[in-house]
Design an enzyme around this catalytic site. Sequence first.
Site, PDB file in Angstrom:
ATOM      1  N   GLU A  39     -31.998-116.648  32.862  1.00  0.00           N
ATOM      2  CA  GLU A  39     -32.388-116.291  31.500  1.00  0.00           C
ATOM      3  C   GLU A  39     -33.681-116.981  31.077  1.00  0.00           C
ATOM      4  O   GLU A  39     -34.514-116.385  30.397  1.00  0.00           O
ATOM      5  CB  GLU A  39     -31.252-116.609  30.522  1.00  0.00           C
ATOM      6  CG  GLU A  39     -30.012-115.719  30.705  1.00  0.00           C
ATOM      7  CD  GLU A  39     -30.335-114.229  30.578  1.00  0.00           C
ATOM      8  OE1 GLU A  39     -31.341-113.877  29.951  1.00  0.00           O
ATOM      9  OE2 GLU A  39     -29.559-113.421  31.123  1.00  0.00           O
ATOM     10  N   TYR A 122     -31.641-115.175  21.556  1.00  0.00           N
ATOM     11  CA  TYR A 122     -31.376-114.287  22.682  1.00  0.00           C
ATOM     12  C   TYR A 122     -30.703-115.025  23.844  1.00  0.00           C
ATOM     13  O   TYR A 122     -29.641-114.627  24.327  1.00  0.00           O
ATOM     14  CB  TYR A 122     -32.649-113.586  23.195  1.00  0.00           C
ATOM     15  CG  TYR A 122     -32.388-113.012  24.564  1.00  0.00           C
ATOM     16  CD1 TYR A 122     -31.618-111.866  24.695  1.00  0.00           C
ATOM     17  CD2 TYR A 122     -32.787-113.679  25.721  1.00  0.00           C
ATOM     18  CE1 TYR A 122     -31.275-111.374  25.941  1.00  0.00           C
ATOM     19  CE2 TYR A 122     -32.447-113.200  26.969  1.00  0.00           C
ATOM     20  CZ  TYR A 122     -31.696-112.053  27.074  1.00  0.00           C
ATOM     21  OH  TYR A 122     -31.335-111.583  28.301  1.00  0.00           O
ATOM     22  N   ASP A 140     -32.622-108.749  22.838  1.00  0.00           N
ATOM     23  CA  ASP A 140     -33.967-108.876  23.397  1.00  0.00           C
ATOM     24  C   ASP A 140     -34.762-107.620  23.028  1.00  0.00           C
ATOM     25  O   ASP A 140     -34.338-106.830  22.183  1.00  0.00           O
ATOM     26  CB  ASP A 140     -33.900-109.080  24.910  1.00  0.00           C
ATOM     27  CG  ASP A 140     -33.419-107.820  25.609  1.00  0.00           C
ATOM     28  OD1 ASP A 140     -32.878-106.932  24.944  1.00  0.00           O
ATOM     29  OD2 ASP A 140     -33.598-107.721  26.830  1.00  0.00           O
TER      30      ASP A 140
END
Length: 368
Positions: A39, A122, A140
């Site tokens: 991520e 996010y 996102d």
Amino acid sequence: MDRPLAEGIRSRLLAWFDAGHRDMPWRRTKDPYRILLAEYLLQRTRVASGTPYYERFVERFPDLASLAAASEEDVLRAWEGLGYYRRARYVHAAAKAIVREHGGRIPSDAATLATLPGIGPYTAGAVASIAFGEAVPAVDGNVTRVVSRLFRVEADVTTAAGRASIQELAAGLVPTARPGAFNQALMELGANVCTPRRPACPACPLAGLCMAHGAGVQSALPRTPPSRRPTAVPVSFAYIRSRGKVLLVRRPESQILGGLWSLPGGEVPSDRRARASLRDLVAAQTCLRVDVAEDVGRVAHVFSHRRWTGRVYRCVPRGTGRLPSTARWVAAEEVLHLPVVPDHRKLLAELGFRRPLESFDAPRRRRA
DNA sequence: AACACGGGGCA
DNA sequence: TGCCCAGTGTT
């Protein structure tokens, strides 16, 4: 949120997702560390760009403890070429914080995750839902696009109010069962079907439920403000060698390409006077004065009018005219082990910096 | 709210 | 060339 509508979206989207989706390395694991790392890597980065870095990174730092124990230089080196280098320092700092403050266990809820450096709404939602099954959204760019079209959100999604609308709508969709799969499905749809331009509505499992598609306005959403004209700015670097070494500077962390090693310079000369002061800055260094000061004009390979990211960035105050304290003469073999600005690494390679220093100094002018 | 922060893909 | 992208932190 209309409950039957939300239920319809969930079931169709998950069925579509389960029927086949892209294979990504970080989807084959349940290791929270690898999911967290992916991520960070994928923030504002395409899957195709980030994947090779992910592979190298997990090989180099296979678990949280190895990352926390690494030097910042090694972490930056693994990040070299990917961009947004601040992320490398954030993930490193986060690993240390998790070891120090969370007993080496990655926090499992979005709220705690969001307290770590480099983790915003996010990433907190993505890690909490995908790695730990918390039913929170992960909004996102893809999700913003999909949701804005699904519910025909006409508000500017870059404003606080617009973002809040999207966040709220997304939160109302996330199922208690398989929240991570659902969030990934939303992103997958946005990446492969509900694309920014010319979305593939005939292939979309949600087309029948999509308000924008129903009204034929899908290509106009999400609404964003008009972008501002980028302005090219002149940037200069000095290529200075002495006794078979090249002068490199570690760039301040707060500036562009922060934390990486580069050729000295990189300020934005706003006028002729500023440009001349780069030469002053170079000449001010004692070691330069001894070895090359009188030849600065000859040995300095200055690049001007170099275009960076197409955006204007701040001019750096010139200070006292001395090189930064991080300035260092670096031999060829050492350059290969430093996190160097990728463009400069290419340049040094082109100039023969990978070869023995003797040939580096030899005449090499040859016109075709 | 506006900006800074990289690099690559695509029409 | 302009826009977009598996965003976040600072001012």
